[in-house]
Design an enzyme around this catalytic site. Structure first.
Site, PDB file in Angstrom:
ATOM      1  N   GLY A 119       2.574  -2.191   9.847  1.00 49.61           N
ATOM      2  CA  GLY A 119       3.231  -1.191  10.744  1.00 49.61           C
ATOM      3  C   GLY A 119       3.284  -1.656  12.306  1.00 49.61           C
ATOM      4  N   ASP A 120       2.403  -2.458  12.584  1.00 49.17           N
ATOM      5  CA  ASP A 120       2.161  -2.787  14.066  1.00 49.17           C
ATOM      6  C   ASP A 120       1.581  -4.264  14.329  1.00 49.17           C
ATOM      7  OD1 ASP A 120       2.776  -2.519  16.841  1.00 49.17           O
ATOM      8  OD2 ASP A 120       1.210  -1.304  17.061  1.00 49.17           O
ATOM      9  N   PHE A 121       2.136  -5.298  13.676  1.00 47.78           N
ATOM     10  CA  PHE A 121       1.550  -6.792  13.604  1.00 47.78           C
ATOM     11  C   PHE A 121       1.854  -7.306  14.862  1.00 47.78           C
ATOM     12  CE2 PHE A 121       2.019 -11.092  12.451  1.00 47.78           C
ATOM     13  CZ  PHE A 121       0.551 -11.213  12.168  1.00 47.78           C
ATOM     14  N   ASN A 125      -3.156  -6.509  18.055  1.00 46.41           N
ATOM     15  CA  ASN A 125      -3.900  -6.234  16.966  1.00 46.41           C
ATOM     16  C   ASN A 125      -4.465  -7.029  15.956  1.00 46.41           C
ATOM     17  OD1 ASN A 125      -3.126  -3.510  17.836  1.00 46.41           O
ATOM     18  ND2 ASN A 125      -1.352  -3.513  16.411  1.00 46.41           N
ATOM     19  N   THR A 154       5.259  -1.278  17.369  1.00 52.22           N
ATOM     20  CA  THR A 154       5.726  -1.474  18.583  1.00 52.22           C
ATOM     21  C   THR A 154       7.293  -2.118  18.882  1.00 52.22           C
ATOM     22  OG1 THR A 154       3.472  -1.601  19.347  1.00 52.22           O
ATOM     23  CG2 THR A 154       5.236  -2.882  20.665  1.00 52.22           C
TER      24      THR A 154
END
Length: 186
Positions: A119-121, A125, A154
């Site tokens: 979901g937010d690679f 992260n 993002t």
């Protein structure tokens, strides 16, 4: 009582802040989340069979709270890939770059096999641990068996196909007729 904060602030995101602690003499990271749903998603990182993700050791409460509000996890000695690339670009030999890419591909593949979407690679992260081992972290936007089009994260790092799915959904929503309640004030 075995968890002792050493005062070193590691970072902050939209859903949490991370501090360095010691647990029985070992350095760990403690991520204090702002909401219960983020805490639930962070537990996905502990799912069996995942490769090259930051290990989650458990949940706890810190300071005055009696509720579970924090995740105790593996400490990332060098921080995020983004910060390492900005402060130490010279360490990234061709061999390290290929090893990092392979590590991340294994992480993403094991997540897909487990039915998880990160979901937010993004480089913020991806964490660089001891020995320059690269691992995927921050599961606050992760989803289990998420249907297509239901993704957060993002904006600047979203894949083009995700943006197109979102655009299609917006277009379909705007094509719906607007209904009015007949009991409007006169």
């Amino acid at each position: 009582k075995d968890l002792i904060r050493d005062g070193h602030f590691l970072g902050k995101g939209k859903s949490a802040e991370v501090w360095r602690y010691r647990y029985k003499g070992v350095l760990v990271a403690v991520k204090r989340v702002k909401d219960a749903s983020s805490l639930e998603r962070e537990k996905f990182a502990a799912k069996p069979g995942l490769e090259n993700v930051v290990r989650v050791f458990g949940l706890c409460h810190v300071e005055e709270s009696d509720e579970l509000d924090s995740v105790v996890m593996e400490y990332s000695e060098y921080g995020s890939l983004k910060s390492v690339m900005e402060t130490k670009p010279e360490i990234w030999t061709e061999e390290r770059v290929f090893a990092a890419a392979e590590s991340l591909l294994k992480a993403l593949n094991s997540m897909e096999f487990a039915g998880l979407s990160h979901g937010d690679f993004k480089s913020d992260n991806v964490l660089v641990c001891q020995g320059f081992v690269v691992k995927l972290g921050d599961f606050s936007e992760a989803a289990l068996n998420a249907p297509s089009g239901v993704r957060s994260g993002t904006l600047e790092w979203k894949a083009p196909e995700v943006l197109l799915e979102s655009e299609d959904a917006d277009r379909k929503a705007s094509d719906r007729p607007i209904t009015m309640n007949s009991s409007e004030p006169k």
